[in-house]
Write a protein that holds these residues in place. Structure first.
Motif, mmCIF file in Angstrom:
data_model
loop_
_atom_site.group_PDB
_atom_site.id
_atom_site.type_symbol
_atom_site.label_atom_id
_atom_site.label_comp_id
_atom_site.label_asym_id
_atom_site.label_seq_id
_atom_site.Cartn_x
_atom_site.Cartn_y
_atom_site.Cartn_z
ATOM 1 N N UNK A 306 0.749 -1.274 0.035
ATOM 2 C CA UNK A 306 -0.010 0.009 -0.087
ATOM 3 C C UNK A 306 0.903 1.322 -0.101
ATOM 4 N N UNK A 307 0.598 2.010 -0.973
ATOM 5 C CA UNK A 307 1.156 3.601 -1.013
ATOM 6 C C UNK A 307 0.761 4.206 0.277
ATOM 7 N N UNK A 308 1.518 5.206 0.783
ATOM 8 C CA UNK A 308 1.266 5.837 2.034
ATOM 9 C C UNK A 308 0.470 7.100 1.973
ATOM 10 N N UNK A 309 0.606 7.652 0.727
ATOM 11 C CA UNK A 309 -0.130 9.167 0.821
ATOM 12 C C UNK A 309 -0.942 8.730 -0.573
ATOM 13 N N UNK A 310 -2.228 8.708 -0.623
ATOM 14 C CA UNK A 310 -3.086 8.530 -1.535
ATOM 15 C C UNK A 310 -4.185 9.554 -1.695
ATOM 16 N N UNK A 311 -3.869 10.988 -2.414
ATOM 17 C CA UNK A 311 -4.646 11.964 -2.471
ATOM 18 C C UNK A 311 -5.166 12.386 -0.941
ATOM 19 N N UNK A 312 -6.381 12.331 -0.653
ATOM 20 C CA UNK A 312 -6.762 12.585 0.922
ATOM 21 C C UNK A 312 -6.580 11.447 1.812
ATOM 22 N N UNK A 313 -6.234 10.401 1.159
ATOM 23 C CA UNK A 313 -6.264 9.175 2.157
ATOM 24 C C UNK A 313 -4.900 8.891 2.582
ATOM 25 N N UNK A 314 -4.734 8.676 3.729
ATOM 26 C CA UNK A 314 -3.636 8.091 4.260
ATOM 27 C C UNK A 314 -3.568 6.765 4.465
ATOM 28 N N UNK A 315 -2.473 5.974 3.943
ATOM 29 C CA UNK A 315 -2.394 4.544 3.980
ATOM 30 C C UNK A 315 -2.144 4.009 5.428
ATOM 31 N N UNK A 316 -1.692 4.883 6.282
ATOM 32 C CA UNK A 316 -1.426 4.364 7.698
ATOM 33 C C UNK A 316 -2.866 4.468 8.439
ATOM 34 N N UNK A 317 -3.505 5.357 8.052
ATOM 35 C CA UNK A 317 -4.901 5.408 8.609
ATOM 36 C C UNK A 317 -5.636 4.256 8.276
ATOM 37 N N UNK A 344 9.289 8.638 10.641
ATOM 38 C CA UNK A 344 8.000 8.691 9.893
ATOM 39 C C UNK A 344 7.573 6.969 9.853
ATOM 40 N N UNK A 345 8.599 6.204 9.214
ATOM 41 C CA UNK A 345 8.395 4.688 9.069
ATOM 42 C C UNK A 345 8.032 4.256 10.409
ATOM 43 N N UNK A 346 8.719 4.263 11.385
ATOM 44 C CA UNK A 346 8.237 3.740 12.791
ATOM 45 C C UNK A 346 6.957 4.096 13.304
ATOM 46 N N UNK A 347 6.634 5.344 13.020
ATOM 47 C CA UNK A 347 5.285 5.825 13.404
ATOM 48 C C UNK A 347 4.079 5.195 12.504
ATOM 49 N N UNK A 348 4.376 5.005 11.232
ATOM 50 C CA UNK A 348 3.517 4.449 10.381
ATOM 51 C C UNK A 348 3.167 2.597 10.625
ATOM 52 N N UNK A 349 4.433 2.257 11.160
ATOM 53 C CA UNK A 349 4.340 0.701 11.385
ATOM 54 C C UNK A 349 3.541 0.493 12.655
ATOM 55 N N UNK A 350 3.738 1.601 13.526
ATOM 56 C CA UNK A 350 3.176 1.519 14.895
ATOM 57 C C UNK A 350 1.553 1.930 14.709
#
Ligand SMILES: Nc1nc2c(ncn2[C@@H]2O[C@H](COP(=O)(O)OP(=O)(O)OP(=O)(O)O)[C@@H](O)[C@H]2O)c(=O)[nH]1
Length: 557
Positions: A306-317, A344-350
């Motif tokens: 999954x991409x992390x930033x997709x327009x107004x959507x965030x992959x992490x969310x 940022x990566x650690x935050x995304x993983x958490x």
């Protein structure tokens, strides 16, 4: 892969590259115009953030299409803008300092890098050969100069449901035959003199050496020469058959894999999916994140890229949202992002991701990374859903499969069969030869079923020495014939313990699935038929409620 297929894929990749170039050119043009405007006016109304995002996208995608230098330059410019957009200052002097001559010149030269052509995208490694060809019977090649030993081993393995072919040496073994095999069993001394050439071939399956001397130096030497395994004589054939089975299933797992790719960039999405599909994986593309939940239920992937930033959507969310549903708590989510920042990566993983691949990723790396992660995901899934002794579905899951198949049969007016199998006098086997030997017999029947039944059939271990199978889209006559063969072959397998050879039979009860109101009732009926088979003398098949014969001349009840 055939030349024609290679050419098709190359053409599709070239087309995607052209599309990317066109899109990137117009994006760069807009970027340059916007930055010139901001510089001239000394006012930033959000254009710098948009430029940052645009450069971030290019940094992540350009390398995939072969524009490595463009990706790197975009990354450098993105890093220049980063402190500005993260800070809270946008005075005229700061803007002018940021968008200085050097910066503007570098922005202007980006589009030239698109015309360079750069390096062609790397081509993924070839898909692994499938271990099992056709419906059943994995092919085992025995390379053994001693014809008596070769015949003995081939005969014994054949009773375990393998198609075995013997060769006296590697020179007489055609490449075509090698490519169809699941495993090669080879005399260790022959492997030392001829094996390295064989194992170096692309199409070579795992090689297991057979020898009579087992020690650290011997094993080390074989490993160093590229052997995948070693078994010591005297051979315990059921143990060997089980070992071969494990090698085959591991190999199949490495090749297979189901991936959902979520990316709002149409060209990147297409490119990644092409690369993975050509590598033998099943791929589902999702461009709009809102389609993801539906795609998940339908496609049931091993992993999500999954991409992390997709327009107004965030992959992490999105990852966090998916974890709301207990069904997807264990699903492996791998972020594909051009974000290099470790925090940022650690935050995304958490927030719910499992792993990070930093863009741009080469095609080869993407394929390997996806394969390894799918393999791990499957192994973990197996631990949860598969019986550890046989690798078959556990009781509750195979029961669920019966219920699902029952609903499908009713919906589509199709015919399927459910069968219950039970080893005969199994207590005696345990009591006479020990529990470990008993386990080998259980595995022997499990492997036989795997080889004899179709890929679409469902096989589960229902209880200790009891198995449940579902044969979808199968008439009662066909099921009877297939299961009779299973009985006959089980009886032929020679197990050995304490210097004694023995044979074990199996009793089977079967019932049509769709004639019952519930799937559970069909299981109950198959169980009753099994019980009758046991009373009628075991070793055969009984059909529930029918006066059919069981192939051994006896009347089935
Ligand atoms: N080795 C081994 N034995 C098991 C396992 N699970 C159950 N068993 C044994 O399977 C045997 C089943 O015996 P019974 O139910 O009496 O049936 P049977 O001896 O097979 O006799 P029939 O079914 O009437 O032919 C018991 O001895 C169990 O201990 C297992 O995982 N491994």
């Amino acid at each position: 892969m055939s030349d024609q297929k290679n050419a098709d894929v190359a053409r599709k990749l070239a087309l995607l590259k052209t599309r990317f170039r066109e899109k990137a050119l117009s994006e760069l043009e807009l970027l340059e115009t916007a930055m010139s405007g901001v510089r001239a006016a000394g006012i930033d109304s959000g254009e710098v953030v948009a430029a940052y995002q645009s450069l971030h996208r290019l940094a992540g995608s350009a390398g995939t299409f072969g524009y490595d230098r463009l990706g790197k330059s975009a990354r450098d410019l993105e890093q220049i803008l980063k402190p500005y957009i993260e800070g809270d200052h946008s005075s005229r002097s700061e803007i002018l300092h940021l968008l200085n001559d050097d910066f503007m010149q570098r922005v202007g030269s980006l589009s030239a890098l698109l015309c360079e052509g750069d390096i062609e995208p790397s081509w993924p490694v070839a898909p692994p050969e499938k271990g099992v060809k056709g419906v059943a019977e994995p092919v085992v090649l025995v390379v053994e100069p001693d014809s008596v030993k070769a015949a003995e081993l081939s005969g014994a393995l054949a009773t375990h449901g393998f198609a075995v072919y013997g060769f006296p040496d590697t020179h007489s073994l055609p490449d075509k035959t090698l490519a169809t095999a699941s495993v090669v069993l080879m005399r260790d001394t022959l492997f030392v003199s001829e094996g390295a050439g064989l194992s170096a071939k692309d199409e070579c399956p795992p090689i297991v050496c057979v020898g009579s001397v087992d020690g650290f130096p011997e094993r080390y030497r074989l490993a160093d020469l590229g052997a995948d395994g070693f078994v010591c004589e005297p051979l315990d054939v059921p143990v060997l058959a089980d070992y071969i089975e494990r090698l085959i299933s591991e190999r199949l797992d490495v090749g297979a894999g189901r991936v959902i790719i979520v990316d709002d960039d149409a060209e990147l999405l297409e490119h990644y999916s092409l690369v993975l599909e050509e590598g033998g994986m099943a791929v589902r593309k999702v461009q709009s994140p809102s389609e993801l939940p539906g795609a998940l239920s339908e496609f049931r992937p091993d992993i999500i890229l999954m991409d992390v930033q997709m327009g107004s959507y965030s992959g992490t969310t999105l990852a966090r949202m998916l974890r709301f549903d207990p069904e997807w708590v264990g699903l492996h989510i791998i972020f594909l992002s051009s974000e290099e920042d470790r925090d940022f990566q650690v935050d995304a993983l958490s927030k719910g991701g499992d792993d990070f691949l930093t863009k741009p990723v080469s095609d080869d790396f993407l394929l390997r990374a996806a394969r390894v992660r799918c393999y791990r995901a499957r192994q973990l899934d197996k631990l949860a859903s598969r019986d550890s002794l046989t690798g078959l579905l556990k009781h509750s899951l195979v029961k669920q499969e019966v219920i699902k198949e029952h609903a499908r049969c009713r919906r589509l007016s199709q015919k399927s069969v459910v069968a219950m199998l039970d080893l005969d006098h199994f207590k005696r086997v345990n009591d006479t030869y020990g529990h470990r030997t008993g386990d080998l017999v259980i595995k022997g029947l499990a492997n036989l079923l795997r080889h004899r039944l179709r890929k679409t059939d469902v096989i589960g271990r229902y209880g200790g020495e009891e198995f449940l199978v579902v044969l979808p889209d199968c008439s009662i006559g066909d099921a009877l014939r297939t299961l009779q063969t299973v009985c006959e072959q089980m009886n032929r397998i020679g197990f050995s313990s304490r210097g004694e050879e023995f044979h074990v039979t199996v009793s089977i009860g079967m019932a049509t699935l769709e004639t019952f109101d519930r799937g559970e009732d069909a299981i109950e009926a198959a169980d009753q038929a099994l019980y009758r088979r046991k009373s009628a003398g075991r070793n055969g098949v009984t059909v529930f409620g029918a006066g059919q014969t069981d192939g051994t001349g006896r009347e089935a009840v």
